[in-house]
Design an enzyme around this catalytic site. Sequence first.
Site, PDB file in Angstrom:
ATOM      1  CG  ASN A 119      -0.241  -0.259   2.683  1.00 14.26           C
ATOM      2  OD1 ASN A 119       0.588   0.924   2.972  1.00 14.26           O
ATOM      3  ND2 ASN A 119      -0.494  -1.224   3.422  1.00 14.26           N
TER       4      ASN A 119
ATOM      5  CG  ASP B 116      -6.902  -5.799   5.467  1.00 16.91           C
ATOM      6  OD1 ASP B 116      -6.871  -5.544   6.661  1.00 16.91           O
ATOM      7  OD2 ASP B 116      -7.561  -4.827   4.616  1.00 16.91           O
TER       8      ASP B 116
ATOM      9  CE  LYS C 238       9.679 -11.747 -13.843  1.00 14.10           C
ATOM     10  NZ  LYS C 238      10.605 -10.820 -14.625  1.00 14.10           N
TER      11      LYS C 238
ATOM     12  N   PRO D 147      -2.834 -11.802   9.931  1.00 12.32           N
ATOM     13  CG  PRO D 147      -1.053 -12.810  11.411  1.00 12.32           C
ATOM     14  CD  PRO D 147      -1.183 -12.076   9.983  1.00 12.32           C
ATOM     15  CG  ASP D 148      -7.485  -7.436  13.274  1.00 13.54           C
ATOM     16  OD1 ASP D 148      -6.765  -6.569  13.930  1.00 13.54           O
ATOM     17  OD2 ASP D 148      -8.363  -7.142  12.794  1.00 13.54           O
ATOM     18  CB  ILE D 149      -1.222  -6.402  14.769  1.00  7.34           C
ATOM     19  CG1 ILE D 149      -0.688  -7.182  13.657  1.00  7.34           C
ATOM     20  CG2 ILE D 149      -0.367  -6.109  15.930  1.00  7.34           C
ATOM     21  CD1 ILE D 149       0.581  -6.640  12.906  1.00  7.34           C
TER      22      ILE D 149
ATOM     23  CG  PHE E 122      -3.330   5.422  13.287  1.00  9.90           C
ATOM     24  CD1 PHE E 122      -3.155   6.509  12.406  1.00  9.90           C
ATOM     25  CD2 PHE E 122      -2.709   5.356  14.786  1.00  9.90           C
ATOM     26  CE1 PHE E 122      -2.419   7.573  13.099  1.00  9.90           C
ATOM     27  CE2 PHE E 122      -2.409   6.644  15.316  1.00  9.90           C
ATOM     28  CZ  PHE E 122      -2.090   7.877  14.475  1.00  9.90           C
TER      29      PHE E 122
ATOM     30  CE  LYS F  30      -8.578  -0.439  12.679  1.00  8.40           C
ATOM     31  NZ  LYS F  30      -7.774  -0.027  11.753  1.00  8.40           N
TER      32      LYS F  30
ATOM     33  CE  LYS G 118     -10.038  -4.369  13.609  1.00  7.97           C
ATOM     34  NZ  LYS G 118     -10.030  -5.536  12.860  1.00  7.97           N
TER      35      LYS G 118
END
Length: 395
Positions: free
Chosen positions: A211, A279, A288, A304-306, A323, A337, A341
């Site tokens: 990203n 995600d 390659k 993993p969703d930290i 964030f 969120k 979370k």
Amino acid sequence: MTRILLIVGGGIAAYKACELIRLLRRGGHDVRCVLTDGGAHFVTPMTLAALSERPVHTSLWDLKDEAEMGHIQLSRQADLVVVAPATADLMARMAGGVADDLATTLLLATDKPVLAVPAMNVRMWQHPATRRNIATLRGDGITVLEPDEGPMACGEFGPGRLPEPHAIVAAIEALTGTPASKPAPSLAGRHILVTAGPTHEPIDPVRYLANRSSGKQGFAIAAACAARGGRVTLVAGPVTLATPAGVDRIDVETAREMADAVTQALPADVAVMVAAVADWHVDAAPSKLKKDGGAPVLALRPNPDILATLGASDRRPRLLVGFAAETDDVLVHATAKRSAKNADWIVANDVGGDVMGGDRNEVHLVTAAGAERWPDAPKSEIADRLADRIADALR
């Protein structure tokens, strides 16, 4: 109270003068500004006037001011003259005793200490002519700071970046012997865990999912917490930013590596999860992928969703801050969120435009009490404000 005359030279780093003024004014000090013709290409007199609450001086030929010998008064009424940014051209004229505009004229006329804060391209900084000029200025008793090293607006890397406003403030304190800002709330004795930057999820040995996160906001938060005496562990994704002073840095590439590094860094009093964690990941090909085989089908697997993992952990930090980078319905998604979370706070922003690569941010702080908007500001200012709130919350 220190009376500071700030000369803003003509370089892209001139925008940092705005934060410098804010820090000095926050400490109750008087700041008067002189804006050079070059500086006016990057910041406006109105901006500096609003921040300093003083008229901004731009011309040697102002009839009213010069009828009263304004440049002499300006040069003598200050306790310290600060030139920031001090460009290669401006320092060359200072070293040569040139007095062909308001800035150089008052520098020649002043009998007060002068602090020059350089900012320029790395080749210009290293050029023999610039080195001679700096030696001359220091020989004349002018304090010349060393620039920071890092990526530049021109795309090159090396020494030449304007030091951060906090470092300039520290130099002002050393020269004047007076506090240049109110003491920030202390984080001494606290362990602050910060994540920053993107993650890269390999597709094959040469390609990856990623990203646009630059890591700037997370690094600024780590620096602000360290400046307040905290023990800071920074888990950084793949970025080229310099490690802030006093920060322990752990470099990772993937989301799974970041999750492991976060777990190993516990316990912490505070966790500030700024990183834009991917995600999904794929099972990377060992060699390659060739396009003659057609478009590959990528089977996405969840990372993993930290933040959620920390929120549910029996080692959950006392204060957990997440964030939320959104493109629509920012507050709706951020509020959801925070609950999902089990975070204490969510710092939410609209990442349209150049927020994810730029130097400024506009955020909402979402807490159990509701949401408050923090207006557009340099990312370092957002970091300072958040670090102060963290310190207050722990106190």
